[in-house]
Motif scaffolding. Structure first.
Motif, short mmCIF file in Angstrom:
data_model
loop_
_atom_site.label_atom_id
_atom_site.label_comp_id
_atom_site.label_asym_id
_atom_site.label_seq_id
_atom_site.Cartn_x
_atom_site.Cartn_y
_atom_site.Cartn_z
N PRO A 91 2.34 8.76 -14.14
CA PRO A 91 3.71 9.13 -14.50
C PRO A 91 4.12 8.64 -15.90
CG PRO A 91 3.63 8.30 -12.25
CD PRO A 91 2.25 8.15 -12.81
N SER A 92 3.71 7.42 -16.23
CA SER A 92 4.11 6.86 -17.54
C SER A 92 3.49 7.66 -18.69
CB SER A 92 3.68 5.39 -17.64
OG SER A 92 2.28 5.30 -17.39
N CYS A 119 13.42 11.92 -2.65
CA CYS A 119 13.49 10.55 -3.16
C CYS A 119 12.38 10.31 -4.18
CB CYS A 119 13.36 9.56 -2.01
SG CYS A 119 14.89 9.32 -1.11
N LYS A 120 12.67 9.45 -5.16
CA LYS A 120 11.66 9.19 -6.19
C LYS A 120 10.44 8.46 -5.62
CE LYS A 120 14.14 5.24 -8.26
NZ LYS A 120 13.49 4.10 -7.66
N GLU A 121 10.61 7.85 -4.44
CA GLU A 121 9.48 7.16 -3.79
C GLU A 121 8.39 8.13 -3.32
OE1 GLU A 121 12.66 6.55 -3.11
OE2 GLU A 121 12.87 4.52 -3.92
N ASN A 122 8.64 9.43 -3.41
CA ASN A 122 7.60 10.40 -3.01
C ASN A 122 6.40 10.38 -3.95
OD1 ASN A 122 8.39 12.45 -0.71
ND2 ASN A 122 10.27 11.93 -1.79
N ILE A 123 6.58 9.92 -5.17
CA ILE A 123 5.51 10.03 -6.16
C ILE A 123 4.28 9.23 -5.70
CG2 ILE A 123 6.06 8.11 -7.72
CD1 ILE A 123 5.86 10.31 -10.01
N ASN A 124 3.13 9.90 -5.66
CA ASN A 124 1.85 9.31 -5.23
C ASN A 124 1.81 8.96 -3.74
OD1 ASN A 124 -0.78 8.78 -5.95
ND2 ASN A 124 -0.43 6.61 -6.29
N TYR A 125 2.80 9.43 -2.97
CA TYR A 125 2.79 9.17 -1.52
C TYR A 125 1.67 9.99 -0.87
CZ TYR A 125 4.37 8.89 3.31
OH TYR A 125 4.43 8.68 4.67
N GLN A 126 0.96 9.35 0.08
CA GLN A 126 -0.23 10.00 0.65
C GLN A 126 0.08 11.09 1.66
OE1 GLN A 126 -2.64 7.46 3.14
NE2 GLN A 126 -0.88 6.29 3.82
N GLY A 127 1.35 11.18 2.10
CA GLY A 127 1.69 12.19 3.10
C GLY A 127 1.30 11.77 4.49
N ARG A 128 1.76 12.53 5.46
CA ARG A 128 1.44 12.24 6.87
C ARG A 128 1.73 13.52 7.65
NH1 ARG A 128 6.56 9.66 5.99
NH2 ARG A 128 8.21 10.69 7.21
#
Ligand code: ZN
Length: 506
Positions: A95-96, A177-186
């Motif tokens: 992201p950076s 939500c911004k916490e979704n970034i790089n979230y592995q999903g389920r």
């Protein structure tokens, strides 16, 4: 299939399309090894760089690796998308890095860069999106745009079963939500290793912009707040939308109303939608012009559109926002029972769908007046798609539809194909007159079409007849959503509303 060659090919793809550095070659190789639980190296040759350079999407380099993982039992077939996203996430710049590049490019190049990154990383599922059906339906006002959305995969039974037993996580709080970034999903929640957004400041507040993975129109983006807080609408909404078009002059930006039926599907997180596509509503003509003694710097038009659209135009964004806020506040408390508009019962019913856009140096705001009241006759909404159109669209008419772009449910593709079979005089396995039948909801439509045309029709004729029918329904749905109809009574009532705010016709 040689897995080692496939890995070499996807790294080459990343070097050509995703700005991967050759110094990271072995790093990426082991990252894919890790994902596949591979501990032995094998032979491969140099990748065909020209062929890989010509790829628009990563499917042909990613799918062989996903297939291999499924064959080897590394991942279950049902988790194919989660695995593919994890794989592509390895190669998607951090992201950076994305933000640093985005910030130093001129605006249009910056959005193009983020958008292309979304497609090349498979965050935007272009291959699926291309399966969507799309056509335009000409009307007296402008062409409506219609799509049948086939890109959201239908859940299979195994997934539904897993969803039932899956633990509630509550993280991330929602898909915006911004916490979704790089979230592995389920189970039931998408993987987001390839999601990238950039921070933007709107009206002095922290927001983020990302593209929509479903891409309902060209460069369809989502603008969302830093905090997970519910949708609101007030002066700040107009300020943020207008500010967005100041930063991104070639993009539109709109907000859903923040009440059900006339709003969007996510009301729990403040967000707007924008993009590089002008909507049907933007091609409308002014029906008449109004002026207000206190807002002489803003041009005010009633647009010739199916639902009620007040268009404000000004070179001065602050004055534009002043007037938008004034109209919004007036509308929230306005009732006219002669046309069924009641602002409030136990809930507030009046709302606005605003859309900002730049034209040259001018700022414009389209304010679509909405109302979500229901009654006994229309339990789904008086100013909502009426029951006779629910076979085509029953879901809420949010921002995108209100602007004239209809996203119709994927089920229609198969159902309309069956209707076409009837029109072509072919044998159809399902009987549309029987109540337990998938076509029964379309009974009125089929009866009408069968009586209207001499059968059999050719494939092209049947296709046109069905598309026109659906187009006409979409137009009628927009009419349903109009709080002030296009008839004489509606026009008089609209004038009365404008007079009540101190406007006079020019
Ligand atoms: Zn959220």
């Amino acid at each position: 299939m040689n897995i080692y060659q496939a890995i070499e090919d996807i790294i080459t793809y990343a070097e050509i399309h995703l700005y991967a550095d050759y110094l990271d070659h072995e790093y990426f190789r082991n990252a894919v090894f890790n994902l596949l639980n591979l501990h032995v190296d094998g032979e491969y040759s140099h990748s065909d760089e020209d062929a890989i350079a010509s790829l628009d999407v990563p499917d042909s380099v990613a799918n062989p690796i996903v297939d291999y993982a499924i064959e080897q039992g590394v991942v279950e077939d049902i988790d194919r998308e989660l695995f593919k996203t994890a794989l592509m996430g390895i190669f998607t710049p951090r992201p950076s890095e994305i933000t640093a590049t985005f910030d130093c490019l001129p605006t249009e190049e910056a959005t193009r860069y983020l958008y292309d990154m979304g497609i090349k990383s498979d965050y935007i599922k272009l291959t699926s999106i291309k399966k969507n059906k799309y056509w335009v339906y000409p009307t007296s006002k402008c062409d409506l745009e219609i799509t049948i959305n086939l890109s959201k995969p239908e859940k299979d039974n195994r997934e539904i079963a897993r969803l039932r037993t899956a633990p509630q996580s509550g993280y991330p709080k929602c898909m915006l939500c911004k916490e979704n970034i790089n979230y592995q999903g389920r189970v039931g929640f998408p993987a987001r290793q390839t999601l990238r957004y950039v921070p933007i400041t709107l009206n002095g507040e922290n927001f983020y912009m990302q593209y929509s993975p479903y891409l309902y129109f060209d460069e369809h983006c989502i603008i969302f707040s830093e905090e997970h807080s519910p949708m609101t609408m007030n002066r700040a909404t107009f300020e943020r939308l207008v500010d967005f078009t100041r930063i991104f002059p070639s993009y539109i930006a709109g907000s859903n109303a923040c009440i059900p039926i006339v709003g969007g599907s996510i009301l729990s997180h403040e967000h707007y939608q924008g993009g590089g596509h002008l909507m049907p509503v933007h091609y409308t003509q002014a029906e008449c012009e109004y002026s207000h003694p206190l807002y002489s710097d803003v041009k005010v038009y009633k647009q010739d559109w199916f639902n009620t659209d007040i268009r404000l135009v000004s070179d001065d964004p602050a004055k534009l926002v002043d007037l938008a806020e004034y109209i919004f506040n007036a509308w929230q408390g306005y009732s006219d029972e002669s046309v069924g508009v009641i602002a409030k019962t136990s809930d507030i019913h009046n709302a606005i769908t605003p859309i900002a856009r730049r034209i040259g140096d001018s700022y414009t705001l389209d304010l679509l007046l909405r109302n979500n009241r229901t009654d006994e006759r229309y339990p789904d909404g008086i100013f909502h798609a009426h029951p006779e159109y629910h076979n085509i669209k029953k879901e809420g008419i949010g921002l995108i539809e209100a602007m004239g772009l209809f996203i119709l449910p994927g089920r229609l593709d198969k159902e309309l194909a069956l209707v076409k079979q009837y029109l072509k005089g072919e044998r159809v396995d399902v009987d549309y007159t029987l109540e337990d039948n998938v076509l029964y909801k379309h009974k009125d439509m089929v009866d009408e079409l069968l009586s209207r045309y001499p059968l059999p029709l050719s494939e092209e004729e049947a296709d046109k007849v069905v598309k026109d029918y659906v187009g006409e329904v979409c137009k009628n749905i927009l009419d349903n959503t109009a709080v002030f109809k296009g008839d004489e009574a509606g026009k008089i009532a609209f004038d009365k509303f404008m007079s009540s705010m101190g406007f006079s016709k020019v």
